[in-house]
Scaffold this active site. Structure first.
Site, PDB file in Angstrom:
ATOM      1  N   GLU A 276       2.981  -4.534  -2.465  1.00  0.00           N
ATOM      2  CA  GLU A 276       4.168  -4.897  -1.680  1.00  0.00           C
ATOM      3  C   GLU A 276       4.444  -3.688  -0.812  1.00  0.00           C
ATOM      4  OE1 GLU A 276       7.034  -4.574  -0.018  1.00  0.00           O
ATOM      5  OE2 GLU A 276       8.406  -4.610  -1.735  1.00  0.00           O
ATOM      6  N   GLU A 285       7.108   2.822   7.619  1.00  0.00           N
ATOM      7  CA  GLU A 285       6.627   3.539   6.411  1.00  0.00           C
ATOM      8  C   GLU A 285       5.111   3.650   6.449  1.00  0.00           C
ATOM      9  OE1 GLU A 285       8.122   2.337   2.471  1.00  0.00           O
ATOM     10  OE2 GLU A 285       9.726   1.273   3.522  1.00  0.00           O
TER      11      GLU A 285
HETATM   12  C1  6LC Z   1       7.126   0.074  -2.384  1.00  0.00           C
HETATM   13  C2  6LC Z   1       6.916   1.354  -2.506  1.00  0.00           C
HETATM   14  C3  6LC Z   1       6.307   1.889  -3.759  1.00  0.00           C
HETATM   15  O1  6LC Z   1       4.960   2.236  -3.536  1.00  0.00           O
HETATM   16  C4  6LC Z   1       7.021   3.157  -4.137  1.00  0.00           C
HETATM   17  O2  6LC Z   1       7.211   3.208  -5.516  1.00  0.00           O
HETATM   18  C5  6LC Z   1       6.109   4.242  -3.628  1.00  0.00           C
HETATM   19  O3  6LC Z   1       6.231   5.438  -4.373  1.00  0.00           O
HETATM   20  C6  6LC Z   1       4.743   3.607  -3.809  1.00  0.00           C
HETATM   21  N1  6LC Z   1       3.726   4.064  -2.867  1.00  0.00           N
HETATM   22  C7  6LC Z   1       3.779   3.981  -1.524  1.00  0.00           C
HETATM   23  N2  6LC Z   1       2.657   4.467  -0.973  1.00  0.00           N
HETATM   24  C8  6LC Z   1       1.866   4.849  -2.001  1.00  0.00           C
HETATM   25  C9  6LC Z   1       0.572   5.430  -2.074  1.00  0.00           C
HETATM   26  N3  6LC Z   1      -0.110   5.711  -0.969  1.00  0.00           N
HETATM   27  N4  6LC Z   1       0.068   5.721  -3.282  1.00  0.00           N
HETATM   28  C10 6LC Z   1       0.770   5.453  -4.415  1.00  0.00           C
HETATM   29  N5  6LC Z   1       2.002   4.907  -4.412  1.00  0.00           N
HETATM   30  C11 6LC Z   1       2.551   4.595  -3.210  1.00  0.00           C
HETATM   31  C12 6LC Z   1       8.058  -0.436  -1.347  1.00  0.00           C
HETATM   32  N6  6LC Z   1       7.805  -0.009  -0.026  1.00  0.00           N
HETATM   33  C13 6LC Z   1       7.465  -0.914   0.868  1.00  0.00           C
HETATM   34  N7  6LC Z   1       7.294  -2.146   0.484  1.00  0.00           N
HETATM   35  N8  6LC Z   1       7.350  -0.512   2.081  1.00  0.00           N
END
Ligand code: 6LC
Length: 497
Positions: A276, A285
């Protein structure tokens, strides 16, 4: 995550350096010499971007017209440009290095054609809109809106264009997870997807990217019988997720991996990549980049991407209340004439989109359209740099056209059949935590049934701040029987840098 969380509580910290009156005028070119400059720190908690829009960012003249007003500094020696700078009121824009935010094609000999990412030296901020710069020994005018300062800060090694500390920091507490989990249309859609595909998921290896508190992984473990679910989460909330997995006795299936997805190492590729990742205007983001990277590295050939497609929708709309409370308010508060503050109000309140807007379907001036459609199996990371789509709307009733509202939808292709599950965040569906995003014109336009509103939208990803973008809107309004537009405009909106 909705804009409300990431970066949407912006503060305008400075007024326009010019007394230029805001408001769009008919322009004979859609090239937008808009101006947007930004500075400031991310505020960690709400991930606020602090912006300084130094000027209204809506076209109000044709490039030709403004060019005539420019001093002929093409013949000035570079050494004399510091004197030149002293004469102009754009003190903030001192001699220094800037980067080009989006491609610019020169239309006059004295302008420079530059590509996104090019670095230039500002020699003279000649007007609020046109700046004189040097690039590889050539000098010329470039619209100020295309320039972003390379501050000393940005040059330092520890400056992170992904703002990981702030970004992951904001996900380490429960606040955002509560908001996401409480969003029923969102969470139930993911649950339905797993439920509808439970048989097909048997024995599959699943990767849940950005699992947060692990809800999607739990759905998989509860309702399907996958071989394994890798629950990847980079923020500190992963510690809690591990505890929850143990507590709910799913340690045999769900493997919590506290890591950035980009650094992931797995024993083998996976069959399903679920995430998500959607933000304001779908892409803010740019968590999508992480998803695409992981797809390319860790998804089996022919594997499943959930969501499978994503679309951005838009509709022209009336926003009487927004315009009245933010702009018309200044006409006569308490019987006084405060109209002189209206340009400032337009600058302060309308230069960025409203990410928490809730569009009433009665305010739609036409049927919505799909601006862009992304296929998660084939989309390339480079394609995120610039995404655009045209639009043509047929106005279905007389009304004031105050701006455009956007939202997104995503589809999850079923594994075993041609059906899909949709999550649509638009005004014709139950409200989600993403709400809708309103982009307001500086001045409303009276439209009539039968009018055509045509134009295009361009998303430019910020070349420095990789989680941010700007949205350029070009529009024209044409009466039903007319062949030429009676109103044309262009505006650039930063989200949020
Ligand atoms: C979801 C975001 C979640 O995904 C949040 O807990 C964040 O820490 C994690 N996240 C985002 N990018 C990464 C990544 N590259 N590696 C590991 N975890 C990640 C809600 N945000 C959106 N739906 N935009």
């Amino acid at each position: 995550m909705a804009g409300e969380i990431f970066g949407c509580r912006m503060k305008n910290t400075s007024a326009s350096p010019t007394d230029k009156t805001a408001g769009q005028r008919v322009v004979d070119s859609l090239e937008c010499p808009a101006k947007q400059t930004v500075s400031g720190e991310m505020k960690s908690d709400l991930w606020q971007a602090e912006h300084e829009n130094q000027d209204d960012n809506q076209c109000e003249y044709s490039p030709g017209e403004s060019y005539e007003q420019l001093p002929d500094i093409a013949c000035l020696e570079i050494s004399s440009t510091m004197d030149c700078m002293a004469q102009y009121p754009y003190e903030d824009y001192t001699y220094g290095e800037f980067v080009i935010m989006s491609d610019f094609v020169a239309t006059e000999e004295t302008q420079l054609s530059l590509s996104c990412g090019d670095r230039v030296v500002l020699l003279c901020a000649v007007t609020s809109d046109w700046w004189w710069v040097e690039h590889n020994g050539n000098c010329g005018y470039v619209p100020a809106s295309h320039l972003h300062r390379v501050s000393d800060e940005e040059d330092t090694e520890d400056d992170d264009p992904w703002q990981d500390e702030e970004y992951y920091g904001s996900y380490k507490t429960l606040k955002l997870h509560l908001e996401m989990l409480s969003d029923q249309p969102r969470t139930q859609t993911y649950r339905n997807v797993i439920l509808q595909n439970s048989a097909a998921l048997k024995g599959k290896r699943i990767l849940d990217l950005g699992c947060g508190t692990g809800i999607i992984s739990f759905f998989c473990a509860q309702m399907a019988q996958p071989e394994v679910v890798y629950a990847v989460e980079a923020s500190d909330i992963a510690e809690q997720t591990s505890r929850l997995v143990k507590e709910n006795a799913f340690s045999g299936i769900i493997k919590v991996i506290r890591q950035k997805a980009e650094d992931l190492k797995l024993p083998s590729k996976v069959d399903v990549l679920v995430s998500e990742w959607m933000g304001t205007c779908l892409v803010f983001e740019f968590m999508l980049e992480s998803v695409l990277q992981v797809r390319d590295l860790w998804l089996e050939e022919g594997g499943i991407m959930w969501p499978s497609t994503a679309s951005i929708h838009m509709v022209p709309c009336s926003a009487e209340k927004e315009y009245a409370t933010k702009v018309l308010f200044w006409d006569s508060p308490y019987g006084l004439d405060f109209r002189m503050l209206k340009p400032m109000a337009v600058q302060e309140f309308l230069s960025k989109p409203s990410p928490d807007y809730v569009l009433n379907t009665d305010d739609c001036l036409s049927e919505p359209c799909v601006l862009m459609n992304l296929n998660m199996k084939t989309l390339k990371i480079e394609e995120l740099e610039k995404m655009s789509g045209p639009f043509t709307f047929h106005v279905k009733r007389d009304g004031m056209f105050h701006g455009f509202t956007t939202w997104f939808s995503v589809e999850f292709q079923n594994i075993d059949n041609k059906e899909h599950v949709e999550l649509n965040t638009g005004p014709f569906n139950p409200l989600t935590h993403w709400k809708h995003t309103l982009f307001m014109l500086d001045e409303p336009i009276q439209t009539h049934r039968g009018d055509r509103i045509e134009g295009s939208v361009i998303f430019h990803r910020n070349p420095f701040w990789r989680r941010h973008l700007s949205v350029t809107l070009n529009w024209s309004v044409t009466e039903e029987s007319a062949t030429t537009a009676h109103s044309v405009g262009c505006k650039v909106f930063p989200i949020w840098r």
